[in-house]
Structure formats: structure tokens, C-alpha cells
Motif scaffolding. Structure first.
Motif, short mmCIF file in Angstrom:
data_model
loop_
_atom_site.label_atom_id
_atom_site.label_comp_id
_atom_site.label_asym_id
_atom_site.label_seq_id
_atom_site.Cartn_x
_atom_site.Cartn_y
_atom_site.Cartn_z
N SER A 61 36.41 34.93 33.69
CA SER A 61 36.38 36.37 33.91
C SER A 61 37.44 36.79 34.92
O SER A 61 37.91 35.98 35.71
CB SER A 61 35.01 36.81 34.44
N ALA A 62 37.74 38.07 34.89
CA ALA A 62 38.49 38.67 35.98
C ALA A 62 37.50 38.88 37.12
O ALA A 62 36.46 39.52 36.94
CB ALA A 62 39.09 40.01 35.54
N VAL A 63 37.81 38.31 38.29
CA VAL A 63 36.90 38.33 39.42
C VAL A 63 37.55 39.04 40.61
O VAL A 63 38.69 38.74 40.96
CB VAL A 63 36.51 36.89 39.87
N ARG A 64 36.84 39.98 41.20
CA ARG A 64 37.30 40.58 42.45
C ARG A 64 36.93 39.61 43.57
O ARG A 64 35.76 39.48 43.93
CB ARG A 64 36.65 41.95 42.66
N ILE A 65 37.93 38.93 44.07
CA ILE A 65 37.70 37.81 44.96
C ILE A 65 37.01 38.23 46.26
O ILE A 65 36.21 37.48 46.82
CB ILE A 65 39.03 37.09 45.28
#
Length: 283
Positions: A61-65
Motif C-alpha cells: 500500500s501507499a503508507v503515510r509514514i
């Protein structure tokens, strides 16, 4: 430690002593958001012990770190906009690390891969799609929003790079990589030519990676990378044609030889997060 792979989830306990027994579970990829969340909590609950000190999870997934928030997931269409780190910490009351699975693969290769130490490494996963992670000057680089290194989404020919360098490439011929590899290894000319084309496309893609990051090493993982001998020659030939000789001659490009690199990488990311948190608390 948990990592989604294609439509499977690999789960294991990891410690300084190494990797424990690895279990594989089918992911309910067509499930509702709640069903996927319940599935993840089930994996955690069924594998934690009293000695467990945290949770590390790599997701496709695209993850907001900054806060472990799931922005979007291509292969699990209903699973997006999920506060995964918050949810798991609230449910299990332990430190939690959430990261993109290709970044976990890259961290695993950087810390545990069977190669000489290097400060600059790019990990590329060639499976259902193409994922990638970047280690620059000894640190994972994700960019401000966590999207750094997603060169598989760059425009290429009549689609994007991923369409020509992963399992998506074989779908264009109504087949899959495993079937074609089996035929190619038996000498089938059509299948062999398919892998030559794959290598040419991948060589083009990696030429951009060299120009953008100038790494010491590129490690290829994922199911397609298992067929490295079938496409390596055309890949290297194309790479040399489309990148500066100083780059192409010195970079190492090789398939991963590390089993369960993403699980080990998730553990490394978790450990680094703890160290960073302690350093901040002492400031």
C-alpha cells in the motif's frame, strides 16, 4: 512481524536471534474494509505471546509514514484510508511499525542480505506489480508522503513501467510468468523470447533508477526475479545502452538470495523506530 505478499500474508515472530516459524495465510482481498482489518487483527492476536514487544507490518500500500496511515491499496480495492498503526496500538497496546512492503524488502536486503556492506541500495520487487524501496547513505528514503521510489508507475510505451516489467507483462500475452519460465527452461523459443523482451523493458527501467539514485547495488525480488537467468542478459545489455558507462559498469544488479527479506526488513524498521524514539526522548 507481518507482510502481505501478492494475495498472501506471511507471519512470523522475529527477534535478535533470527526468524521464527513462518506461517502463510490467504488475504481476503475482495473483503470489506472491516473484514480486512479483522483479518489483520486476527493475524496479530494469533501470533503474539507474552514476550512480544511490538508489531511490525509491511503492506502492499501507499503508507503515510508519519503516522502509519494506509492511503491506498491497489490489489485490495476496499482497503484504503485506514489508520492502521493507531488501530493496532489501540487494540494491542504495543509499539507498532507500518511500512510499505517493498520498503521492508529493501531494508531486509540492506541489513541481512548476503553481500558486502553498501550505503546505497535499491530494492525492486517484481511480482503481481512492481514495487521498490531506496536506501540512501544508509537510511531508508521514503520522501515526504511515502511515495519515493515508485518508478513502476512512470509512463512507459502505452502504459506504465509496471505493465512491462512484472507479472503484468505476461498478462498481456494471456499467460503468467511461472508457466512461461517452465516452457523457457525446456527450450520453447516463444517463451524464451518473452523473457528477452522482459529483460529489455527492465533494463530500460533500471537505467532511469541509475540516473536518479546512482546506487551501489540493485536487488531484485518477487516471483518474476526467480527467472533471472532467463532475462538477465537482455536486461544488462539494454541497461548499458541507456545509461552512462560509469554507472552501468559499477552497479551490481542481482536477484535476492535472502529468504523472507520483507519480514526481516519489517523487524529492522521496527528496531530503528525504537532507537529513534529513544533518541528523541533524550533530547
Amino acid at each position: 512481524m507481518y507482510r502481505f505478499r501478492r494475495h498472501k500474508a506471511h507471519v512470523a515472530q522475529v527477534s535478535k536471534s533470527g526468524l521464527g516459524q513462518v506461517y502463510r495465510h490467504d488475504v481476503p482481498r475482495r473483503g470489506t474494509k472491516q473484514e480486512v482489518n479483522d483479518f489483520i487483527e486476527y493475524l496479530v492476536e494469533s501470533n503474539m505471546t507474552r514476550k512480544s514487544t511490538g508489531i511490525a507490518i509491511g503492506v502492499p500500500s501507499a503508507v503515510r509514514i508519519s503516522d502509519g496511515h494506509i492511503i491506498d491499496t491497489v490489489n485490495i480495492p476496499n482497503w484504503h484510508d485506514v489508520s492502521l498503526k493507531h488501530n493496532l496500538m489501540h487494540r494491542f497496546c504495543v509499539e507498532t511499525y507500518v511500512q510499505n512492503d517493498a520498503n521492508c524488502f529493501t531494508l531486509g536486503e540492506y541489513y541481512y542480505g548476503p553481500h558486502l556492506p553498501t550505503d546505497n541500495l535499491v530494492g525492486v520487487t517484481l511480482g503481481t506489480g512492481l514495487g521498490s524501496g531506496i536506501v540512501l547513505n544508509g537510511a531508508l528514503y521514503t520522501g515526504k508522503n511515502g511515495f519515493a521510489g515508485e518508478f513502476g508507475s512512470f509512463p512507459y510505451l502505452d502504459g506504465i513501467i509496471e505493465d512491462y516489467t512484472s507479472g503484468q507483462f505476461f498478462k498481456r500475452f494471456a499467460t503468467d510468468g511461472a508457466k512461461e519460465a517452465e516452457k523457457a527452461n525446456l527450450g520453447d523459443l516463444k517463451a524464451l523470447n518473452m523473457f528477452v523482451q522482459l529483460g529489455e523493458h527492465l533494463g530500460n527501467a533500471l537505467a532511469h533508477v541509475l540516473l536518479a539514485f546512482d546506487p551501489d547495488k540493485i536487488v531484485l525480488g518477487g516471483s518474476v526475479a526467480h527467472s533471472f537467468p532467463l532475462f538477465s542478459q537482455s536486461m544488462f545489455s539494454t541497461l548499458k545502452q541507456h545509461s552512462h558507462s560509469a554507472l552501468a559498469e559499477h552497479v551490481q544488479v542481482q536477484p535476492s538470495r535472502l529468504q523472507y527479506a520483507p519480514l526481516l526488513g519489517a523487524y529492522a524498521g521496527f528496531t530503528n523506530q525504537l532507537i529513534y524514539s529513544k533518541e528523541l526522548s533524550n533530547v
